[in-house]
Design a protein around this motif. Structure first.
Motif, mmCIF file in Angstrom:
data_model
loop_
_atom_site.group_PDB
_atom_site.id
_atom_site.type_symbol
_atom_site.label_atom_id
_atom_site.label_comp_id
_atom_site.label_asym_id
_atom_site.label_seq_id
_atom_site.Cartn_x
_atom_site.Cartn_y
_atom_site.Cartn_z
ATOM 1 N N GLN A 111 -1.917 7.471 2.645
ATOM 2 C CA GLN A 111 -2.486 6.853 3.100
ATOM 3 C C GLN A 111 -3.647 6.158 1.768
ATOM 4 O O GLN A 111 -3.119 4.685 1.467
ATOM 5 C CB GLN A 111 -3.579 6.932 4.306
ATOM 6 C CG GLN A 111 -3.120 7.351 5.808
ATOM 7 C CD GLN A 111 -4.088 6.898 6.517
ATOM 8 O OE1 GLN A 111 -4.872 7.567 6.867
ATOM 9 N NE2 GLN A 111 -3.565 6.608 7.755
ATOM 10 N N LYS A 112 -4.067 6.885 1.239
ATOM 11 C CA LYS A 112 -4.257 6.562 0.344
ATOM 12 C C LYS A 112 -4.171 5.686 -0.444
ATOM 13 O O LYS A 112 -3.970 4.109 -1.053
ATOM 14 C CB LYS A 112 -5.944 6.856 -0.047
ATOM 15 C CG LYS A 112 -6.717 6.208 -1.465
ATOM 16 C CD LYS A 112 -8.199 7.087 -1.781
ATOM 17 C CE LYS A 112 -9.396 6.828 -3.225
ATOM 18 N NZ LYS A 112 -9.881 7.322 -3.434
ATOM 19 N N ILE A 113 -3.031 6.867 -1.386
ATOM 20 C CA ILE A 113 -2.503 6.237 -2.127
ATOM 21 C C ILE A 113 -1.313 5.292 -1.884
ATOM 22 O O ILE A 113 -0.936 4.233 -3.126
ATOM 23 C CB ILE A 113 -1.069 7.278 -3.319
ATOM 24 C CG1 ILE A 113 -2.183 9.138 -3.112
ATOM 25 C CG2 ILE A 113 -0.635 7.112 -3.963
ATOM 26 C CD1 ILE A 113 -1.658 9.612 -3.823
ATOM 27 N N TYR A 114 -0.755 5.554 -0.657
ATOM 28 C CA TYR A 114 0.426 4.328 -0.270
ATOM 29 C C TYR A 114 -0.257 2.984 -0.135
ATOM 30 O O TYR A 114 0.964 1.893 -0.886
ATOM 31 C CB TYR A 114 1.119 4.838 0.832
ATOM 32 C CG TYR A 114 2.689 5.708 0.359
ATOM 33 C CD1 TYR A 114 3.600 5.042 -0.669
ATOM 34 C CD2 TYR A 114 1.638 7.133 1.038
ATOM 35 C CE1 TYR A 114 4.239 6.528 -1.235
ATOM 36 C CE2 TYR A 114 2.606 8.350 0.285
ATOM 37 C CZ TYR A 114 3.637 7.733 -0.713
ATOM 38 O OH TYR A 114 4.823 8.617 -0.767
ATOM 39 N N GLU A 154 1.050 -0.859 -2.092
ATOM 40 C CA GLU A 154 1.451 -1.621 -1.615
ATOM 41 C C GLU A 154 0.739 -3.208 -1.719
ATOM 42 O O GLU A 154 1.516 -4.067 -1.979
ATOM 43 C CB GLU A 154 1.874 -1.149 0.319
ATOM 44 C CG GLU A 154 2.892 -0.323 0.476
ATOM 45 C CD GLU A 154 3.882 -1.206 0.524
ATOM 46 O OE1 GLU A 154 4.110 -2.365 0.070
ATOM 47 O OE2 GLU A 154 4.864 -0.767 0.224
ATOM 48 N N ASN A 155 -0.929 -2.638 -2.318
ATOM 49 C CA ASN A 155 -1.880 -3.226 -1.611
ATOM 50 C C ASN A 155 -1.271 -4.209 -3.901
ATOM 51 O O ASN A 155 -1.022 -5.416 -3.280
ATOM 52 C CB ASN A 155 -3.281 -3.477 -1.762
ATOM 53 C CG ASN A 155 -4.551 -4.231 -2.080
ATOM 54 O OD1 ASN A 155 -3.738 -4.329 -3.437
ATOM 55 N ND2 ASN A 155 -4.960 -4.965 -1.564
ATOM 56 N N LYS A 210 -5.897 -3.473 7.554
ATOM 57 C CA LYS A 210 -6.706 -2.694 7.998
ATOM 58 C C LYS A 210 -6.921 -2.659 6.027
ATOM 59 O O LYS A 210 -8.377 -1.979 6.188
ATOM 60 C CB LYS A 210 -6.863 -1.736 8.842
ATOM 61 C CG LYS A 210 -7.364 -0.980 8.899
ATOM 62 C CD LYS A 210 -7.331 0.315 10.365
ATOM 63 C CE LYS A 210 -7.670 1.771 10.357
ATOM 64 N NZ LYS A 210 -7.000 2.831 10.879
ATOM 65 N N TYR A 211 -5.809 -2.279 6.209
ATOM 66 C CA TYR A 211 -5.947 -1.175 3.967
ATOM 67 C C TYR A 211 -5.255 -2.374 3.397
ATOM 68 O O TYR A 211 -5.146 -1.795 2.268
ATOM 69 C CB TYR A 211 -5.057 -0.341 3.867
ATOM 70 C CG TYR A 211 -5.098 1.110 5.459
ATOM 71 C CD1 TYR A 211 -5.953 2.325 5.003
ATOM 72 C CD2 TYR A 211 -5.206 1.217 6.192
ATOM 73 C CE1 TYR A 211 -5.636 3.218 4.805
ATOM 74 C CE2 TYR A 211 -4.984 2.016 7.256
ATOM 75 C CZ TYR A 211 -5.515 3.476 6.773
ATOM 76 O OH TYR A 211 -6.228 4.759 7.632
ATOM 77 N N LYS A 212 -6.117 -3.563 3.304
ATOM 78 C CA LYS A 212 -6.251 -4.530 2.612
ATOM 79 C C LYS A 212 -4.807 -4.839 1.811
ATOM 80 O O LYS A 212 -4.365 -4.662 0.723
ATOM 81 C CB LYS A 212 -7.019 -4.154 1.385
ATOM 82 C CG LYS A 212 -9.099 -4.493 1.752
ATOM 83 C CD LYS A 212 -10.096 -4.344 0.943
ATOM 84 C CE LYS A 212 -11.382 -4.355 1.652
ATOM 85 N NZ LYS A 212 -11.258 -3.424 2.872
ATOM 86 N N VAL A 213 -3.428 -5.233 3.086
ATOM 87 C CA VAL A 213 -2.310 -5.325 2.117
ATOM 88 C C VAL A 213 -1.505 -6.343 3.209
ATOM 89 O O VAL A 213 -1.851 -6.757 3.986
ATOM 90 C CB VAL A 213 -1.317 -3.784 3.049
ATOM 91 C CG1 VAL A 213 0.557 -4.397 2.464
ATOM 92 C CG2 VAL A 213 -1.703 -2.782 2.098
ATOM 93 N N GLY A 214 -1.646 -7.614 1.824
ATOM 94 C CA GLY A 214 -1.289 -8.546 2.602
ATOM 95 C C GLY A 214 -2.465 -9.811 3.272
ATOM 96 O O GLY A 214 -3.862 -9.534 3.807
ATOM 97 N N THR A 215 -1.773 -11.186 3.491
ATOM 98 C CA THR A 215 -2.490 -11.957 4.122
ATOM 99 C C THR A 215 -1.946 -11.794 5.093
ATOM 100 O O THR A 215 -0.849 -12.219 5.091
ATOM 101 C CB THR A 215 -3.088 -12.624 3.066
ATOM 102 O OG1 THR A 215 -2.157 -13.284 2.239
ATOM 103 C CG2 THR A 215 -4.149 -11.897 1.831
ATOM 104 N N PRO A 216 -2.835 -12.794 6.756
ATOM 105 C CA PRO A 216 -1.753 -14.065 7.129
ATOM 106 C C PRO A 216 -1.313 -14.595 7.211
ATOM 107 O O PRO A 216 -0.304 -14.597 7.545
ATOM 108 C CB PRO A 216 -3.428 -14.903 7.910
ATOM 109 C CG PRO A 216 -4.601 -13.369 8.377
ATOM 110 C CD PRO A 216 -4.296 -13.248 6.837
ATOM 111 N N ASP A 217 -1.341 -15.870 5.287
ATOM 112 C CA ASP A 217 -0.367 -16.105 5.100
ATOM 113 C C ASP A 217 1.032 -15.669 4.527
ATOM 114 O O ASP A 217 2.078 -16.078 4.528
ATOM 115 C CB ASP A 217 -0.670 -17.415 4.290
ATOM 116 C CG ASP A 217 -1.502 -17.109 3.561
ATOM 117 O OD1 ASP A 217 -1.719 -15.993 3.487
ATOM 118 O OD2 ASP A 217 -1.244 -18.315 2.232
#
Length: 373
Positions: free
Chosen positions: A129-132, A136-137, A159-166
């Protein structure tokens, strides 16, 4: 529009490849120019040939991590993109998403990525989870837009700080209608045997073994049989369990089948038992065939299955699974009612045309945003 799709595997017809095949057929039918880059050749490329969809098989795009192959795969993808000069690139699956996004960005091409379930989803090890999630971030910087196939995945990414709502949009999977016209809302009930079905490869994240254990605990007087469609590394141990439980006459293993539509239209109950999921296409296909659903409550499954059209099974709870199976096998009227609700939900929320239109709108928005820069 000139669109290039990139996907890693051609050896199996899984959820991502079936999704992409449907997408390519739909956009080709609408006169868009589609070209698919895919690792090697196999069942997927045979379907592309059958449907006259242009594709190129890549020698070095492989699922396994290999610095040498990955570098060569990146260069291979870049070479094809330079030659084809698409308006937009759309990547599917983790490895294609990594190499495809990097290659597209080095050429200044707009690129979209669809996450068919994150590699850091619940159920994988904390280390993975940490690595991937970190990877992806990093890759969000090379993405014009990201599509998740469930709201669960969208929120899990945040939750894992990947992407933003927009940047990230949920577009639920949609599937072509597979129901026979005379089958809609009316099930085959003449035969006293209740036909169960599970369509999935015999490998993680699916858990056919657990389902067979539950089937062995059903009351002996129930008249049922189950068709398992799919192959994979866990098939043999499932066959052994069925034999040991003396269920050979009730459990039929068909291997990989290209007649899923026919099997679903002859079934009475659809089952999908999993350890983790994104947003399974097979559930939507079963809903289009007016089937009640029994499925594990993992990932985004609860966005298509509820008490309205079936049963959600807590992960690992064999007692609730046995109880749910028993209730549906015994109660013909309940099967019909839940199946009718499945069909209605499919028509109103999960049709293929809805998914196709929303996906193409993402392409349009990405290109419009690019043109303003």
């Amino acid at each position: 529009m000139n669109i290039v799709y990139i996907i890693t595997r051609s050896d199996v017809l899984g959820g991502a490849s079936v999704h992409l095949l449907d997408l390519a057929k739909g956009l080709t039918h609408k006169k868009h120019n589609v070209h698919i880059l895919v690792g090697s050749e196999g069942a997927f490329t045979k379907e592309l040939e059958k449907n006259n969809i242009k594709f190129s098989s890549l020698k070095y795009l492989k699922r396994e991590i290999s610095p040498t192959h990955d570098l060569l795969g990146f260069l291979e993808i870049r070479k094809y993109l330079s030659k084809i000069k698409p308006d937009i690139v759309h990547c599917h699956s983790s490895k294609a998403g990594l190499l495809g996004r990097l290659a597209a960005k080095t050429l200044g091409l707009p690129v979209v990525f669809t996450a068919h379930g994150w590699a850091f989803t619940d159920g994988v090890s904390p280390r993975r989870q940490k690595i991937y999630s970190k990877l992806e971030n990093f890759l969000t910087k090379f993405s014009d837009h990201i599509i998740t196939v469930s709201e669960y995945d969208r929120q899990h990414g945040f939750k894992y700080k990947v992407g933003t709502p927009d940047l990230v949009t949920t577009i639920h999977n949609g599937v072509p209608d597979i129901a026979n016209s005379d089958r809609i809302f009316v099930h085959k009930e003449n035969n006293s045997v209740v036909n169960l079905i599970m369509v999935a490869r015999f490998e993680d994240p699916k858990d056919q073994y657990f389902l067979i254990e539950a089937l062995s605990k059903l009351p002996k007087n129930l008249d049922w049989k189950i068709d398992f469609l799919g192959e994979g590394p866990n098939l043999e141990k499932c066959q052994e369990l069925a034999k040991n439980e003396k269920l050979d006459s009730k459990i039929i293993f068909h291997g990989q089948s290209f007649k899923v539509k026919e099997f679903l239209n002859q079934a009475d109950i659809f089952i999908l038992i999993s350890n983790y999921e994104g947003f399974p296409l097979t559930i939507l296909e079963a809903m289009s065939a007016s089937l009640p659903i029994i499925a594990s409550d993992v990932g985004g499954v609860n966005e298509s299955v509820s008490s309205e059209n079936g049963y959600l099974i807590p992960k690992g709870n064999i007692d609730i699974l046995v109880q749910s199976l028993t209730e549906l096998i015994v109660n013909k009227n309940l099967r019909q009612q839940l199946g009718s609700n499945s069909r209605y939900l499919y028509e109103t929320k999960f049709s293929f045309n809805t998914m196709l239109e929303k996906t193409f709108n993402v392409y349009t928005q990405v290109l419009e945003k690019r043109s303003l820069k």
